[in-house]
Design an enzyme around this catalytic site. Structure first.
Site, PDB file in Angstrom:
ATOM      1  N   LYS A   1     -18.455 -16.601  36.947  1.00 39.91           N
ATOM      2  CA  LYS A   1     -17.106 -17.045  36.613  1.00 39.91           C
ATOM      3  C   LYS A   1     -16.699 -18.316  37.370  1.00 39.91           C
ATOM      4  CE  LYS A   1     -15.536 -12.508  35.092  1.00 39.91           C
ATOM      5  NZ  LYS A   1     -16.843 -11.791  35.152  1.00 39.91           N
TER       6      LYS A   1
HETATM    7  C1  LIG Z   1     -17.353 -11.079  34.061  1.00 37.81           C
HETATM    8  C2  LIG Z   1     -18.746 -10.616  34.156  1.00 37.81           C
HETATM    9  C3  LIG Z   1     -19.452 -10.149  33.021  1.00 37.81           C
HETATM   10  C4  LIG Z   1     -18.809 -10.055  31.672  1.00 37.81           C
HETATM   11  O1  LIG Z   1     -18.656 -11.318  31.058  1.00 37.81           O
HETATM   12  P1  LIG Z   1     -17.787 -11.476  29.721  1.00 37.81           P
HETATM   13  O2  LIG Z   1     -17.715 -12.924  29.476  1.00 37.81           O
HETATM   14  O3  LIG Z   1     -16.455 -10.862  30.035  1.00 37.81           O
HETATM   15  O4  LIG Z   1     -18.504 -10.707  28.641  1.00 37.81           O
HETATM   16  C5  LIG Z   1     -20.778  -9.793  33.171  1.00 37.81           C
HETATM   17  N1  LIG Z   1     -21.392  -9.853  34.375  1.00 37.81           N
HETATM   18  C6  LIG Z   1     -20.757 -10.280  35.486  1.00 37.81           C
HETATM   19  C7  LIG Z   1     -21.508 -10.295  36.781  1.00 37.81           C
HETATM   20  C8  LIG Z   1     -19.416 -10.676  35.421  1.00 37.81           C
HETATM   21  O5  LIG Z   1     -18.781 -11.106  36.531  1.00 37.81           O
END
Ligand SMILES: *Cc1c(COP(=O)(O)O)cnc(C)c1O
Length: 364
Positions: A103
């Site tokens: 993120k």
């Molecule tokens: C947020 C997150 C996800 C999910 O991603 P999306 O875009 O919401 O599908 C998967 N793995 C990790 C480690 C995350 O932080």
């Protein structure tokens, strides 16, 4: 480029407006009006930053190229390497940012773009997010010291890791972490309640910073192009891979599908989920039934009503048959997740986190 609401009851807006609003006034999500077909080629000087400019220029055309370049250079100060795991499986390492969560890629880009727009328009905004860990840390670090932005992060007391609590609570400055005696759902409810209060929203210029905001979603398109470029450099110019995306709120998979529509050579997708399998069920049965989330080992993927599914539906003309041509799905239980962490470690000495393990198990 204009952006439309998935609910079709709000006027088309520019990227700038979509960024400032987050959600459309008809409660829909903003999607690109149309995705142009961009030429894809891998030059010897290819880099994450070059692909960033190539892909984001036509989408964010209101931002002049020299400003976009600066935003990209400030946001992405870390590498995103593609690393071979087995002869058949490569991992895109999205964890080299400051909070170790993928993120960081979207949150840091959104912080830079939002500040850029706010400073230009001499406005200020307050960002409110609920988190179960990854989002809060990435947003806190991405928006730390960002001009004209104040951030409030609501997290459930005792329910996030110590490292992530420290990442959110030790910055100070414009970052305020609020410990809530309750669950993640309680935090989420407080945020939604505040964002639905028109007086409060107007008084504080409130918005949020999860993947419903295009400012976080669109930059994620870039690393799919960069991943395919690295794969083609390693193997051959002809390679067009299947991309497996461990999914929760389905922002990451939506960005991947946008990359394919924009001309990045990707053969097929696999949406990998844990026991929260509403999207695999939708692809199997054609009907979508949201549920409350179930707690699993891959907790950042514990989502029972994924927001970005509506964006995927819009991209494929609301035709589940067309979605199935591009996207398969695979659910992976906690037992299979643990077995995959063990198998990969035994074979390669690589330690997978549970989210990546869901993806690797689905890939196998
Ligand atoms: C947020 C997150 C996800 C999910 O991603 P999306 O875009 O919401 O599908 C998967 N793995 C990790 C480690 C995350 O932080």
């Amino acid at each position: 480029m204009n952006f439309l609401s998935t609910n079709g009851q709000a006027p088309a807006v520019s990227f700038r407006q979509a960024l400032l609003q987050g959600l459309a006034p008809d409660s829909g999500l903003y999607v690109p009006e149309r995705l142009p077909s961009l030429p894809f080629s891998v030059s010897p000087d290819a880099s994450l930053h070059l692909f960033g400019k190539h892909i984001l220029t036509p989408l964010l055309e209101e931002i002049p190229l020299q400003d976009l370049t600066r935003i990209i250079e400030r946001a992405w100060t870390f590498p995103i390497p593609l690393v071979k795991l087995t002869d058949q499986i490569y991992l895109l390492e999205l964890f080299h940012g400051p909070t170790l969560a993928f993120k960081d890629v979207g949150a840091r880009f959104m912080a830079e773009t939002l500040s850029y727009v706010l400073v230009e328009e001499q406005r200020e905004t307050t960002i409110l997010v609920a988190t179960s860990g990854d989002t809060g840390s990435a947003v806190a670090h991405g928006f730390y010291n960002a001009p004209n932005i104040t951030v409030y992060i609501l997290y459930p007391s005792g329910k996030i890791s110590r490292l992530q609590e420290q990442q959110m609570t030790t910055l100070g400055g414009n970052i305020h972490a609020v410990e809530v005696a309750g669950t993640f759902d309680d935090c989420q409810r407080l945020v939604k309640h505040a964002l639905a209060d028109a007086t409060l929203v107007a008084a504080h210029n409130l918005t949020t910073a999860n993947s419903i905001n295009l400012g976080r979603l669109l930059p994620q398109v870039v690393y799919y192009a960069w991943a395919v470029a690295q794969l083609q450099t390693t193997l051959s110019k002809e390679v067009s891979p299947t991309v497996v995306v461990p999914s929760g709120n389905f922002g990451n998979l939506t960005a991947a599908a946008y990359a394919k529509s924009l001309g990045v050579p990707i053969e097929h997708f696999v949406a990998a989920t844990n026991a929260n399998d509403v999207v695999p069920q939708y692809l199997e049965t054609g009907s979508f039934t949201p549920r409350s989330s179930i707690q699993t080992l891959s907790n950042a993927m514990d989502v029972g009503n994924p927001s970005n599914l509506t964006r995927l539906q819009a991209l494929y003309g609301n035709d589940v048959g067309r979605i199935r041509q591009d996207i398969s799905s695979q659910r992976v239980s906690d037992e299979e997740t643990i077995a995959e962490i063990r198998r990969t470690y035994d074979q390669t000495r690589v330690v997978l986190d549970p989210h990546t393990a869901v993806g690797v198990a689905a890939a196998r």
